[in-house]
Design a protein around this motif. Structure first.
Motif, PDB file in Angstrom:
ATOM      1  N   SER A 318     -13.661  10.407   4.303  1.00  0.00           N
ATOM      2  CA  SER A 318     -12.875  10.637   3.089  1.00  0.00           C
ATOM      3  C   SER A 318     -12.422   9.342   2.417  1.00  0.00           C
ATOM      4  O   SER A 318     -12.322   9.278   1.193  1.00  0.00           O
ATOM      5  CB  SER A 318     -11.661  11.525   3.397  1.00  0.00           C
ATOM      6  OG  SER A 318     -10.862  10.929   4.409  1.00  0.00           O
ATOM      7  N   ARG A 319     -12.134   8.303   3.207  1.00  0.00           N
ATOM      8  CA  ARG A 319     -11.697   7.045   2.615  1.00  0.00           C
ATOM      9  C   ARG A 319     -12.760   6.459   1.675  1.00  0.00           C
ATOM     10  O   ARG A 319     -12.455   5.893   0.628  1.00  0.00           O
ATOM     11  CB  ARG A 319     -11.372   6.034   3.706  1.00  0.00           C
ATOM     12  CG  ARG A 319     -10.629   4.800   3.178  1.00  0.00           C
ATOM     13  CD  ARG A 319     -11.259   3.497   3.603  1.00  0.00           C
ATOM     14  NE  ARG A 319     -11.205   3.295   5.030  1.00  0.00           N
ATOM     15  CZ  ARG A 319     -11.892   2.331   5.639  1.00  0.00           C
ATOM     16  NH1 ARG A 319     -12.674   1.527   4.948  1.00  0.00           N
ATOM     17  NH2 ARG A 319     -11.832   2.192   6.945  1.00  0.00           N
ATOM     18  N   HIS A 320     -14.015   6.637   2.026  1.00  0.00           N
ATOM     19  CA  HIS A 320     -15.109   6.135   1.185  1.00  0.00           C
ATOM     20  C   HIS A 320     -15.220   6.945  -0.107  1.00  0.00           C
ATOM     21  O   HIS A 320     -15.599   6.413  -1.148  1.00  0.00           O
ATOM     22  CB  HIS A 320     -16.433   6.188   1.950  1.00  0.00           C
ATOM     23  CG  HIS A 320     -16.467   5.285   3.142  1.00  0.00           C
ATOM     24  ND1 HIS A 320     -16.732   3.944   3.054  1.00  0.00           N
ATOM     25  CD2 HIS A 320     -16.241   5.541   4.461  1.00  0.00           C
ATOM     26  CE1 HIS A 320     -16.682   3.397   4.263  1.00  0.00           C
ATOM     27  NE2 HIS A 320     -16.389   4.350   5.125  1.00  0.00           N
ATOM     28  N   THR A 322     -12.652   8.568  -1.644  1.00  0.00           N
ATOM     29  CA  THR A 322     -11.492   8.368  -2.515  1.00  0.00           C
ATOM     30  C   THR A 322     -11.374   6.929  -3.003  1.00  0.00           C
ATOM     31  O   THR A 322     -10.589   6.638  -3.913  1.00  0.00           O
ATOM     32  CB  THR A 322     -10.194   8.748  -1.771  1.00  0.00           C
ATOM     33  OG1 THR A 322     -10.079   7.948  -0.588  1.00  0.00           O
ATOM     34  CG2 THR A 322     -10.194  10.221  -1.402  1.00  0.00           C
ATOM     35  N   GLN A 324     -10.195   4.415  -1.307  1.00  0.00           N
ATOM     36  CA  GLN A 324      -8.988   3.769  -0.811  1.00  0.00           C
ATOM     37  C   GLN A 324      -9.318   2.640   0.164  1.00  0.00           C
ATOM     38  O   GLN A 324     -10.423   2.569   0.712  1.00  0.00           O
ATOM     39  CB  GLN A 324      -8.091   4.799  -0.123  1.00  0.00           C
ATOM     40  CG  GLN A 324      -7.493   5.797  -1.100  1.00  0.00           C
ATOM     41  CD  GLN A 324      -6.660   6.839  -0.392  1.00  0.00           C
ATOM     42  OE1 GLN A 324      -7.198   7.709   0.276  1.00  0.00           O
ATOM     43  NE2 GLN A 324      -5.354   6.755  -0.539  1.00  0.00           N
ATOM     44  N   GLU A 326      -8.640   0.384   3.699  1.00  0.00           N
ATOM     45  CA  GLU A 326      -8.366   0.704   5.094  1.00  0.00           C
ATOM     46  C   GLU A 326      -6.865   0.753   5.347  1.00  0.00           C
ATOM     47  O   GLU A 326      -6.118  -0.143   4.947  1.00  0.00           O
ATOM     48  CB  GLU A 326      -9.015  -0.347   5.996  1.00  0.00           C
ATOM     49  CG  GLU A 326      -8.833  -0.088   7.484  1.00  0.00           C
ATOM     50  CD  GLU A 326      -9.501  -1.138   8.356  1.00  0.00           C
ATOM     51  OE1 GLU A 326      -9.256  -1.124   9.572  1.00  0.00           O
ATOM     52  OE2 GLU A 326     -10.261  -1.965   7.806  1.00  0.00           O
ATOM     53  N   ASP A 328      -4.729   2.841   4.070  1.00  0.00           N
ATOM     54  CA  ASP A 328      -3.974   3.514   3.010  1.00  0.00           C
ATOM     55  C   ASP A 328      -3.710   4.971   3.390  1.00  0.00           C
ATOM     56  O   ASP A 328      -4.562   5.616   4.018  1.00  0.00           O
ATOM     57  CB  ASP A 328      -4.751   3.484   1.691  1.00  0.00           C
ATOM     58  CG  ASP A 328      -4.698   2.130   1.012  1.00  0.00           C
ATOM     59  OD1 ASP A 328      -3.917   1.277   1.478  1.00  0.00           O
ATOM     60  OD2 ASP A 328      -5.429   1.926   0.028  1.00  0.00           O
ATOM     61  N   PRO A 330      -3.796   8.875   3.094  1.00  0.00           N
ATOM     62  CA  PRO A 330      -4.754   9.735   2.387  1.00  0.00           C
ATOM     63  C   PRO A 330      -4.065  10.600   1.349  1.00  0.00           C
ATOM     64  O   PRO A 330      -2.859  10.869   1.452  1.00  0.00           O
ATOM     65  CB  PRO A 330      -5.318  10.610   3.510  1.00  0.00           C
ATOM     66  CG  PRO A 330      -4.190  10.710   4.489  1.00  0.00           C
ATOM     67  CD  PRO A 330      -3.490   9.374   4.443  1.00  0.00           C
ATOM     68  N   SER A 378     -13.459   4.096   9.921  1.00  0.00           N
ATOM     69  CA  SER A 378     -12.870   4.743   8.732  1.00  0.00           C
ATOM     70  C   SER A 378     -12.413   6.170   9.020  1.00  0.00           C
ATOM     71  O   SER A 378     -11.611   6.732   8.266  1.00  0.00           O
ATOM     72  CB  SER A 378     -13.870   4.745   7.573  1.00  0.00           C
ATOM     73  OG  SER A 378     -15.080   5.377   7.944  1.00  0.00           O
ATOM     74  N   ASP A 381      -8.720   6.918   9.038  1.00  0.00           N
ATOM     75  CA  ASP A 381      -7.977   7.124   7.789  1.00  0.00           C
ATOM     76  C   ASP A 381      -8.020   8.564   7.306  1.00  0.00           C
ATOM     77  O   ASP A 381      -7.410   8.904   6.294  1.00  0.00           O
ATOM     78  CB  ASP A 381      -8.502   6.181   6.704  1.00  0.00           C
ATOM     79  CG  ASP A 381      -8.140   4.736   6.989  1.00  0.00           C
ATOM     80  OD1 ASP A 381      -6.991   4.487   7.366  1.00  0.00           O
ATOM     81  OD2 ASP A 381      -9.017   3.861   6.871  1.00  0.00           O
ATOM     82  N   ASN A 382      -8.757   9.426   8.018  1.00  0.00           N
ATOM     83  CA  ASN A 382      -8.669  10.867   7.785  1.00  0.00           C
ATOM     84  C   ASN A 382      -7.584  11.375   8.719  1.00  0.00           C
ATOM     85  O   ASN A 382      -7.827  11.683   9.873  1.00  0.00           O
ATOM     86  CB  ASN A 382     -10.011  11.540   8.088  1.00  0.00           C
ATOM     87  CG  ASN A 382      -9.884  13.043   8.191  1.00  0.00           C
ATOM     88  OD1 ASN A 382      -9.229  13.676   7.375  1.00  0.00           O
ATOM     89  ND2 ASN A 382     -10.482  13.620   9.226  1.00  0.00           N
TER      90      ASN A 382
END
Length: 672
Positions: A318-320, A322, A324, A326, A328, A330, A378, A381-382
């Motif tokens: 999800s970070r990729h 959105t 955002q 590393e 950050d 969600p 990553s 970050d989910n």
């Protein structure tokens, strides 16, 4: 002071009474007079059980006129609050947002035994529909109240992306139907010309029928003449009858993780870049097995993303999607509210610690997956929000509890409104401490007296084993008993509570599920077993909350069983006595005779979810009845094989579900 500009209209046969009047005034004035430039604004409502805290909350919402998120510590309480606020605000949008998993086993790795546990889940389609209804309402309307569990602090996908990918059409638009169908597929709708269900569309000549993500009984029909959109109708999917003609329609994505093609291309590149860096790192650490595992799994996901736009476990990337950085936080449901909204935390002494605890458990599990090559970094970050991240997103918050903790009292500073008076005149229950050596038999005798009077009983224990043994023993003694535990699903849990109120059984036994917020006026006796055992479930706050379950009945009383009166027991009894004396004084001043709360047994969310479950069951039964005897026999054998495989792989919940399905089929066979 009412707000004429408020979009909310409270509907009730009652007006504020007693402490409610001053509490509503204090809270409203505090929030209304606050300047957001001076920082966040917090207020605590300390209200005893039965004092009408929910009614106070509803009045505050109407007067402030802001979108409101009501946070509940569990699905049971969230369901009850949803039903109550639906009644208070029948002309506004009241939504329900909880975890859509009936069963969820997260992906995990146990290094000590080298065991990888694959993610397994069962999604409740009706709750998924309600979640989509929530996000749609928050984007389209201002008069929205969302009742949610703490699952709302988990990553949900970008609200900007979700809104950007909605499809909006007007009557008279020139539309290339090939592009229309392509756009529907891009937002994860599926074409099915034979069986139109939620999330599908079908093409019938010049007609395109679309079953939206937020509906279960309405279909959007687009009628074309060549490339011109001539009509937009809302139709019944079964009868095909037109319910409404409209000039405009918006169709929202089937997933909150929907992404555009350009964003997808960028995400694939950044995932590839992260993979490359991670593989180099693993090789440098000598983790060759982990390197091979990660490369194989991630490249397979990348192929699926490139071809289909989705993959299993897409939320881990999800970070990729959105964009955002590393670390950050969600995007969550909170982002759908915008900047100016009101948070109400019901049973805040439980809900706030839950919010703070979510992150650490999630992080620990995912670190094992990352360290051993099952996921890219990553994936960390989910995640749910951290406690401080959650609070930074809140500008106005009302903490509601009969026993507020030090955390919310400190946040509120001196802004605490007390609501100790019950408008009905009901007193806090009488409490009796008894020796625990014969607690089981003694409570049986007391329960029989209460049942003869037509009332219900709650019993709370410290362990699941004791609760099960009590339920079994009391059943053998002729009582109608049910047992409530954490493994029971959302719908069944709510149905059990409704069944208790309706008299389907007399006694409900549980562990810590019977404390906060349950509105059960038929309960006249509460038994607390092993009340002298120190710990969270027998803290002062927990004891006061459990005692409060008997405070909605004029005959309510509580028996605490133990070998000695602990400090917690003494404090809980003293606090209850203080509140009881306060109410007695008020009743004498106003010549009030305590009367049991008469409250309609409304299904609320239970009826919504139960109807959906019944539809699914009816569909299954229809399919089963169409099978020949040989086909039916073969189907049962296949299910038995799946059940044995699931059990051998320790997937016991899945095995149990298959067993129940086999039993249902066999019952249908006998009946027909």
């Amino acid at each position: 002071m009412n707000n004429p500009k408020s979009p909310f209209k409270l509907v009730s046969a009652f007006a504020p009474m007693g402490d409610q009047i001053s509490a509503i005034k204090e809270i409203t004035e505090h929030f209304s007079g606050h300047d957001k430039r001076s920082g966040p604004c917090y207020h605590t409502l300390l209200g005893v059980t039965g004092s009408g805290k929910t009614f106070t909350m509803a009045n505050v919402i109407e007067r402030l006129g802001k979108k409101t998120l009501i946070l509940a510590p569990n699905k049971t309480l969230a369901g009850q609050l949803f039903a109550e606020f639906k009644e208070f605000f029948p002309h506004n949008k009241v939504e329900y947002f909880v975890s859509y998993y009936d069963y969820y086993r997260p992906e995990a790795y146990v290094p000590s035994s080298d065991t990888y546990i694959e993610k397994d889940s069962a999604i409740n389609d009706e709750i998924d529909k309600l979640r989509h209804s929530t996000t749609r309402s928050l984007i389209d309307a201002d008069d929205v109240i969302v009742v949610a569990s703490v699952s709302c602090i988990y990553g949900l996908g970008s609200p900007e992306e979700y809104q950007e990918h909605r499809l909006t059409y007007f009557v008279g638009d020139e539309i290339n139907r090939k592009d229309l169908l392509s756009d529907l597929i891009d937002i994860q709708f599926k074409r099915n010309d034979f069986d139109l269900t939620r999330g599908c569309f079908r093409v019938l000549g010049d007609i395109v029928d679309i079953f939206p993500s937020h509906e279960d009984s309405k279909v959007i029909r687009l009628e074309f003449f060549d490339t011109t959109l001539e009509n937009i109708r809302i139709i019944d999917p079964l009868t095909q009858k037109t319910a409404e003609n409209i000039n405009k329609v918006s169709i929202y994505p089937m997933s909150h993780y929907v992404i555009g093609r350009e964003r997808l291309k960028k995400a694939i590149k950044t995932i590839q870049s992260e993979l490359k860096e991670r593989l180099i790192s693993l090789e440098a650490e000598g983790k060759l097995v982990e390197k091979q595992r990660l490369e194989m799994r991630t490249r397979m996901d990348l192929e699926m993303l490139a071809e289909m736009g989705v993959c299993s476990g897409i939320e881990n990337y999800s970070r990729h999607f959105t964009g955002q950085e590393e670390g950050d936080p969600p995007p969550t449901l909170l982002e759908f509210f915008g900047d100016d909204f009101l948070l109400m935390v019901d049973e805040s002494h439980i809900a706030l610690p839950q919010v703070g605890a979510m992150y650490k458990g999630d992080r620990s599990r995912k670190m094992n997956l990352v360290d051993h090559g099952f996921r890219l970094p990553s994936a960390l970050d989910n995640r749910p929000l951290k406690g401080d991240e959650f609070m930074t997103k809140i500008q106005k918050a009302l903490f509601v509890s009969a026993t507020p903790a030090a955390t919310e009292l400190a946040l509120s500073e001196n802004f605490v409104s007390q609501q100790l008076i019950r408008p009905t005149g009901l007193l806090d229950p009488e409490i009796e401490f008894r020796q625990g050596k014969d607690q089981v038999q003694n409570f049986l005798l007391e329960s029989r007296k209460v049942i003869k009077q037509g009332f219900r009983i709650l019993a709370t224990t410290l362990t699941k084993k004791l609760a099960e043994e009590l339920a079994s023993f009391y059943s053998q003694e002729g009582l109608k008993v049910r047992y409530l535990h954490s493994e029971i699903g959302t719908v069944e849990r709510l149905e059990i509570l409704k069944g208790l109120r309706e008299g389907e059984f007399d006694m409900l036994i549980g562990i810590n599920l019977l404390r906060e917020g349950l509105d059960l006026p038929e309960v006249a006796l509460v038994g607390i077993f092993d009340a002298d055992k120190e710990g969270f479930l027998r803290s002062v706050s927990s004891l006061v909350q459990t005692i409060g379950r008997a405070a909605r009945n004029s005959e309510g009383r509580v028996i605490l069983y133990g070998h000695k009166k602990t400090k917690n027991i003494v404090q809980a009894m003293e606090e209850t006595s203080r509140r009881r004396d306060h109410q007695i004084k008020y009743n004498k001043q106003h010549n009030i005779t305590p009367t049991t709360i008469i409250k309609e047994i409304s299904g609320g969310i239970i009826e919504i979810l139960s109807k959906a479950n019944k539809k699914k069951t009816d569909l299954k039964q229809d399919k089963i009845l169409k099978l020949s005897p040989n086909e039916l026999k073969k189907h049962i054998e296949e299910l038995k094989k799946k059940m044995k495989i699931a059990a051998s792989e320790l997937r016991f919940e899945e095995a149990a579900r298959i067993r129940d399905e086999i039993k249902m089929i066999q019952e249908i066979q006998l009946y027909y």
